[in-house]
Design a protein around this motif. Structure first.
Motif, PDB file in Angstrom:
ATOM      1  N   LEU A 156      73.161 -66.010  54.496  1.00 20.16           N
ATOM      2  CA  LEU A 156      74.136 -65.053  53.974  1.00 20.16           C
ATOM      3  C   LEU A 156      75.299 -65.792  53.331  1.00 20.16           C
ATOM      4  O   LEU A 156      75.750 -65.425  52.237  1.00 20.16           O
ATOM      5  CB  LEU A 156      74.639 -64.141  55.090  1.00 20.16           C
ATOM      6  CG  LEU A 156      75.680 -63.104  54.661  1.00 20.16           C
ATOM      7  CD1 LEU A 156      75.106 -62.156  53.607  1.00 20.16           C
ATOM      8  CD2 LEU A 156      76.182 -62.303  55.875  1.00 20.16           C
ATOM      9  N   ARG A 157      75.755 -66.834  53.976  1.00 18.68           N
ATOM     10  CA  ARG A 157      76.837 -67.652  53.409  1.00 18.68           C
ATOM     11  C   ARG A 157      76.405 -68.249  52.068  1.00 18.68           C
ATOM     12  O   ARG A 157      77.162 -68.244  51.095  1.00 18.68           O
ATOM     13  CB  ARG A 157      77.194 -68.757  54.404  1.00 18.68           C
ATOM     14  CG  ARG A 157      78.292 -69.704  53.940  1.00 18.68           C
ATOM     15  CD  ARG A 157      78.679 -70.662  55.050  1.00 18.68           C
ATOM     16  NE  ARG A 157      77.540 -71.462  55.481  1.00 18.68           N
ATOM     17  CZ  ARG A 157      77.151 -71.581  56.756  1.00 18.68           C
ATOM     18  NH1 ARG A 157      77.776 -70.940  57.719  1.00 18.68           N
ATOM     19  NH2 ARG A 157      76.121 -72.337  57.071  1.00 18.68           N
ATOM     20  N   ASN A 158      75.179 -68.745  52.026  1.00 20.40           N
ATOM     21  CA  ASN A 158      74.656 -69.339  50.801  1.00 20.40           C
ATOM     22  C   ASN A 158      74.507 -68.291  49.690  1.00 20.40           C
ATOM     23  O   ASN A 158      74.813 -68.546  48.517  1.00 20.40           O
ATOM     24  CB  ASN A 158      73.299 -69.981  51.107  1.00 20.40           C
ATOM     25  CG  ASN A 158      72.949 -71.104  50.149  1.00 20.40           C
ATOM     26  OD1 ASN A 158      73.822 -71.702  49.532  1.00 20.40           O
ATOM     27  ND2 ASN A 158      71.665 -71.403  50.027  1.00 20.40           N
ATOM     28  N   SER A 159      74.036 -67.103  50.067  1.00 17.23           N
ATOM     29  CA  SER A 159      73.848 -66.024  49.090  1.00 17.23           C
ATOM     30  C   SER A 159      75.166 -65.561  48.502  1.00 17.23           C
ATOM     31  O   SER A 159      75.276 -65.303  47.299  1.00 17.23           O
ATOM     32  CB  SER A 159      73.125 -64.846  49.752  1.00 17.23           C
ATOM     33  OG  SER A 159      71.843 -65.217  50.206  1.00 17.23           O
ATOM     34  N   GLU A 160      76.178 -65.442  49.352  1.00 20.34           N
ATOM     35  CA  GLU A 160      77.483 -65.016  48.867  1.00 20.34           C
ATOM     36  C   GLU A 160      78.115 -66.073  47.961  1.00 20.34           C
ATOM     37  O   GLU A 160      78.777 -65.746  46.976  1.00 20.34           O
ATOM     38  CB  GLU A 160      78.399 -64.699  50.052  1.00 20.34           C
ATOM     39  CG  GLU A 160      77.960 -63.450  50.817  1.00 20.34           C
ATOM     40  CD  GLU A 160      78.857 -63.155  52.004  1.00 20.34           C
ATOM     41  OE1 GLU A 160      79.491 -64.105  52.516  1.00 20.34           O
ATOM     42  OE2 GLU A 160      78.911 -61.987  52.427  1.00 20.34           O
ATOM     43  N   MET A 161      77.882 -67.339  48.299  1.00 15.95           N
ATOM     44  CA  MET A 161      78.442 -68.428  47.503  1.00 15.95           C
ATOM     45  C   MET A 161      77.838 -68.452  46.094  1.00 15.95           C
ATOM     46  O   MET A 161      78.532 -68.722  45.106  1.00 15.95           O
ATOM     47  CB  MET A 161      78.201 -69.770  48.202  1.00 15.95           C
ATOM     48  CG  MET A 161      78.779 -70.968  47.466  1.00 15.95           C
ATOM     49  SD  MET A 161      78.607 -72.503  48.407  1.00 15.95           S
ATOM     50  CE  MET A 161      76.813 -72.652  48.485  1.00 15.95           C
ATOM     51  N   HIS A 162      76.528 -68.130  46.012  1.00 18.47           N
ATOM     52  CA  HIS A 162      75.839 -68.174  44.720  1.00 18.47           C
ATOM     53  C   HIS A 162      75.723 -66.793  44.058  1.00 18.47           C
ATOM     54  O   HIS A 162      75.100 -66.667  43.007  1.00 18.47           O
ATOM     55  CB  HIS A 162      74.439 -68.758  44.901  1.00 18.47           C
ATOM     56  CG  HIS A 162      74.420 -70.213  45.249  1.00 18.47           C
ATOM     57  ND1 HIS A 162      74.357 -70.670  46.557  1.00 18.47           N
ATOM     58  CD2 HIS A 162      74.482 -71.312  44.464  1.00 18.47           C
ATOM     59  CE1 HIS A 162      74.362 -71.993  46.558  1.00 18.47           C
ATOM     60  NE2 HIS A 162      74.443 -72.414  45.307  1.00 18.47           N
ATOM     61  N   LEU A 163      76.319 -65.780  44.697  1.00 20.88           N
ATOM     62  CA  LEU A 163      76.283 -64.406  44.174  1.00 20.88           C
ATOM     63  C   LEU A 163      74.854 -63.881  44.035  1.00 20.88           C
ATOM     64  O   LEU A 163      74.497 -63.234  43.049  1.00 20.88           O
ATOM     65  CB  LEU A 163      77.013 -64.331  42.823  1.00 20.88           C
ATOM     66  CG  LEU A 163      78.486 -64.779  42.821  1.00 20.88           C
ATOM     67  CD1 LEU A 163      79.057 -64.701  41.408  1.00 20.88           C
ATOM     68  CD2 LEU A 163      79.314 -63.949  43.797  1.00 20.88           C
TER      69      LEU A 163
END
Length: 212
Positions: A156-163
């Motif tokens: 989730l952190r990775n997804s939010e960082m990369h939109l």
């Protein structure tokens, strides 16, 4: 075309001396494939991993006996390593996957989407409902949310960082489905990882685009 119930019966019917059914054989093959691609090795490996996960998702949606309990069982081909299908999928949605070198951002996002969708589909298959094996599988997933594994948290952190909005949606659906499994115990934090899941759901609730 056979009715769904007849198809299910045929899939569970042993077809050789090992008593392995068609469903068992398919799961065994898919698990071996994921095990071979999970550590990476280039764009071809990443593409094959994504295709294998898509095949598993479609298989779980069609074959209702592919439950979360079934994923926790160790297949005959993986009995020496002791790795279950569930542990492989959790690894793909954990900090371990974030450290992996992906060939493209598209593959990294697609693995998150497909892995989350597989687990959601298996949780939606409830032929093992109220069994100890299902509860054990859910407890294992919940406890993995905590550090250092960071199941769900890390992707989730990775997804939010990369939109990656599609990945965020898939993770949100999985988190919501998982929360409904043991709602009373999770709401009172009786199971390890419950508080972490609640925090994750609150974070998703505040998401500007997709909420739970």
């Amino acid at each position: 075309d056979l009715p769904t119930a007849d198809i299910e019966a045929l899939l569970q019917m042993p077809f050789d001396a090992t008593n392995m059914s068609a469903a068992d054989a398919m799961l065994d093959t898919l698990q071996l494939s994921i095990g071979g691609f999970i550590n990476g090795g280039g764009e071809m490996q990443d593409s094959l991993l994504c295709l294998t996960l898509k095949s598993l998702r479609k298989w779980a949606e069609i074959c209702k006996s592919i439950t979360i309990s079934r994923l926790m069982e160790t297949s005959p081909s993986n009995s020496t390593t002791g790795n279950s299908f569930l542990s492989q999928l959790v690894a793909l949605l954990s900090s371990q996957s974030e450290q992996r070198q992906w060939s493209t951002a598209h593959h990294a996002e697609d693995v998150i989407i497909q892995s989350a969708n597989v687990l959601t589909a298996c949780l939606d298959n409830t032929s093992d409902f109220c069994t100890q094996s299902r509860r054990s599988a859910v407890s294992s997933m919940l406890s993995s949310i905590q550090a250092p594994v960071e199941f769900l948290v890390s992707p989730l952190r990775n997804s939010e960082m990369h939109l990656w909005e599609d990945a965020t949606v898939a993770l949100s659906n999985l988190a919501s489905t998982l929360a409904r499994e043991e709602m009373e115990d999770i709401s009172t934090c009786q199971l390890q990882g419950s508080f972490d899941l609640i925090q994750l759901l609150l974070e998703l609730q505040a998401h500007p685009v997709h909420t739970v």
